[in-house]
Design a protein around this motif. Sequence first.
Motif, PDB file in Angstrom:
ATOM      1  N   SER A 149       0.842  -1.193   0.000  1.00  0.00           N
ATOM      2  CA  SER A 149       0.000   0.000   0.000  1.00  0.00           C
ATOM      3  C   SER A 149       0.878   1.244   0.000  1.00  0.00           C
ATOM      4  CB  SER A 149      -0.943  -0.011   1.206  1.00  0.00           C
ATOM      5  OG  SER A 149      -0.221  -0.021   2.406  1.00  0.00           O
ATOM      6  N   ASP A 150       0.247   2.402   0.093  1.00  0.00           N
ATOM      7  CA  ASP A 150       0.951   3.677   0.029  1.00  0.00           C
ATOM      8  C   ASP A 150       1.975   3.829   1.155  1.00  0.00           C
ATOM      9  OD1 ASP A 150      -0.946   4.053  -1.924  1.00  0.00           O
ATOM     10  OD2 ASP A 150      -1.965   5.707  -0.916  1.00  0.00           O
ATOM     11  N   ILE A 151       2.994   4.628   0.880  1.00  0.00           N
ATOM     12  CA  ILE A 151       3.942   5.063   1.893  1.00  0.00           C
ATOM     13  C   ILE A 151       3.466   6.453   2.308  1.00  0.00           C
ATOM     14  CG2 ILE A 151       6.339   5.682   2.365  1.00  0.00           C
ATOM     15  CD1 ILE A 151       7.062   3.712   0.020  1.00  0.00           C
ATOM     16  N   VAL A 152       3.181   6.633   3.598  1.00  0.00           N
ATOM     17  CA  VAL A 152       2.504   7.856   4.036  1.00  0.00           C
ATOM     18  C   VAL A 152       3.246   8.516   5.192  1.00  0.00           C
ATOM     19  CG1 VAL A 152       0.354   8.806   4.968  1.00  0.00           C
ATOM     20  CG2 VAL A 152       0.269   6.850   3.400  1.00  0.00           C
ATOM     21  N   TRP A 153       3.416   9.823   5.071  1.00  0.00           N
ATOM     22  CA  TRP A 153       3.842  10.655   6.186  1.00  0.00           C
ATOM     23  C   TRP A 153       2.648  11.544   6.496  1.00  0.00           C
ATOM     24  CZ3 TRP A 153       7.319   9.994   2.023  1.00  0.00           C
ATOM     25  CH2 TRP A 153       8.484   9.298   2.336  1.00  0.00           C
ATOM     26  N   ASP A 154       2.071  11.392   7.694  1.00  0.00           N
ATOM     27  CA  ASP A 154       0.857  12.148   8.005  1.00  0.00           C
ATOM     28  C   ASP A 154       1.035  13.189   9.101  1.00  0.00           C
ATOM     29  OD1 ASP A 154       0.989  10.558  10.269  1.00  0.00           O
ATOM     30  OD2 ASP A 154      -0.720   9.320   9.694  1.00  0.00           O
ATOM     31  N   PHE A 155       2.223  13.294   9.672  1.00  0.00           N
ATOM     32  CA  PHE A 155       2.560  14.355  10.637  1.00  0.00           C
ATOM     33  C   PHE A 155       1.584  14.436  11.808  1.00  0.00           C
ATOM     34  CE2 PHE A 155       3.949  15.516   6.337  1.00  0.00           C
ATOM     35  CZ  PHE A 155       5.312  15.460   6.517  1.00  0.00           C
ATOM     36  N   ASN A 156       1.036  13.279  12.204  1.00  0.00           N
ATOM     37  CA  ASN A 156       0.020  13.256  13.264  1.00  0.00           C
ATOM     38  C   ASN A 156       0.561  13.326  14.676  1.00  0.00           C
ATOM     39  OD1 ASN A 156      -2.308  13.352  11.781  1.00  0.00           O
ATOM     40  ND2 ASN A 156      -2.425  11.135  11.506  1.00  0.00           N
ATOM     41  N   THR A 157       1.871  13.172  14.858  1.00  0.00           N
ATOM     42  CA  THR A 157       2.440  13.232  16.200  1.00  0.00           C
ATOM     43  C   THR A 157       3.077  14.598  16.404  1.00  0.00           C
ATOM     44  OG1 THR A 157       2.869  10.858  16.126  1.00  0.00           O
ATOM     45  CG2 THR A 157       4.011  12.133  17.832  1.00  0.00           C
ATOM     46  N   SER A 158       2.455  15.395  17.249  1.00  0.00           N
ATOM     47  CA  SER A 158       2.959  16.739  17.503  1.00  0.00           C
ATOM     48  C   SER A 158       4.400  16.676  17.999  1.00  0.00           C
ATOM     49  CB  SER A 158       2.076  17.443  18.534  1.00  0.00           C
ATOM     50  OG  SER A 158       2.487  18.777  18.686  1.00  0.00           O
ATOM     51  N   GLY A 159       5.275  17.511  17.426  1.00  0.00           N
ATOM     52  CA  GLY A 159       6.672  17.525  17.809  1.00  0.00           C
ATOM     53  C   GLY A 159       7.552  16.625  16.958  1.00  0.00           C
ATOM     54  N   TYR A 160       6.955  15.799  16.108  1.00  0.00           N
ATOM     55  CA  TYR A 160       7.706  14.928  15.193  1.00  0.00           C
ATOM     56  C   TYR A 160       7.402  15.348  13.761  1.00  0.00           C
ATOM     57  CZ  TYR A 160       8.453  11.776  19.118  1.00  0.00           C
ATOM     58  OH  TYR A 160       8.824  11.241  20.322  1.00  0.00           O
ATOM     59  N   ILE A 161       8.412  15.491  12.967  1.00  0.00           N
ATOM     60  CA  ILE A 161       8.169  15.822  11.557  1.00  0.00           C
ATOM     61  C   ILE A 161       8.489  14.628  10.665  1.00  0.00           C
ATOM     62  CG2 ILE A 161       8.255  18.328  11.743  1.00  0.00           C
ATOM     63  CD1 ILE A 161      11.142  18.254  10.796  1.00  0.00           C
ATOM     64  N   ASP A 162       8.257  13.458  11.211  1.00  0.00           N
ATOM     65  CA  ASP A 162       8.292  12.191  10.469  1.00  0.00           C
ATOM     66  C   ASP A 162       9.582  11.946   9.704  1.00  0.00           C
ATOM     67  OD1 ASP A 162       5.800  11.830  11.513  1.00  0.00           O
ATOM     68  OD2 ASP A 162       4.715  11.946   9.637  1.00  0.00           O
ATOM     69  N   GLY A 163      10.706  12.360  10.254  1.00  0.00           N
ATOM     70  CA  GLY A 163      11.994  12.074   9.647  1.00  0.00           C
ATOM     71  C   GLY A 163      12.442  13.063   8.592  1.00  0.00           C
ATOM     72  N   PHE A 164      11.646  14.064   8.319  1.00  0.00           N
ATOM     73  CA  PHE A 164      12.011  15.056   7.309  1.00  0.00           C
ATOM     74  C   PHE A 164      13.027  16.044   7.862  1.00  0.00           C
ATOM     75  CE2 PHE A 164       8.375  13.414   5.238  1.00  0.00           C
ATOM     76  CZ  PHE A 164       8.484  13.767   3.907  1.00  0.00           C
ATOM     77  N   SER A 165      13.919  16.490   6.990  1.00  0.00           N
ATOM     78  CA  SER A 165      14.783  17.616   7.324  1.00  0.00           C
ATOM     79  C   SER A 165      14.280  18.789   6.490  1.00  0.00           C
ATOM     80  CB  SER A 165      16.247  17.304   7.006  1.00  0.00           C
ATOM     81  OG  SER A 165      16.426  17.062   5.632  1.00  0.00           O
ATOM     82  N   ILE A 166      14.492  19.980   6.985  1.00  0.00           N
ATOM     83  CA  ILE A 166      14.001  21.163   6.275  1.00  0.00           C
ATOM     84  C   ILE A 166      15.149  22.139   6.035  1.00  0.00           C
ATOM     85  CG2 ILE A 166      11.623  20.989   7.070  1.00  0.00           C
ATOM     86  CD1 ILE A 166      12.262  23.093   9.187  1.00  0.00           C
TER      87      ILE A 166
END
Length: 173
Positions: free
Chosen positions: A18-35
Amino acid sequence: KYNLSHPNVGSLEGGTASDIVWDFNTSGYIDGFSIACAEVQNHEDGKVSFLSKTNGKRHDPVMNSPAVTYDAVKYEKVVVGFSYDLTGGYGEATGITSSVFFAPPNGSFNGTDVVQVKTEGLSSNGKIIEVEFDMSQHELYKGNIKSLRFDPFECSGSFSVDSIRIVYTGSNE
């Protein structure tokens, strides 16, 4: 300030991908993304809000995904749910050009491995819109892909990301 985690890869129950999803649902976690060229302003209700920052030459906010290797032929689309509001530096533009870059397992992002989508309007008026990037339209999008980079626009403004999905299409199996 923000911790990292892995993407939610859809259930493989019954052997079905199925899809690979980043949903940012955990406040304080940006799901492994760097900005880069962006600053987190808020993170609640499954949405991360950013302010575009300059890199010294121009505004070019960037979200780099964590490493996640997948077969391009089975995942041909990327869908980003986001809102935006441009505040300057867009010249005569009447909309935005959003980009998704891709990198092979032993490579890095470059200026040619990219799919772009134009969106009308200088603001989504606070509404999350879903923009679909058909990655299969790029001739080099093949084999294994190790990561993605989302560039919402290249000017000053703000944006909020609700989700990023690499869509399982199962094509050409």
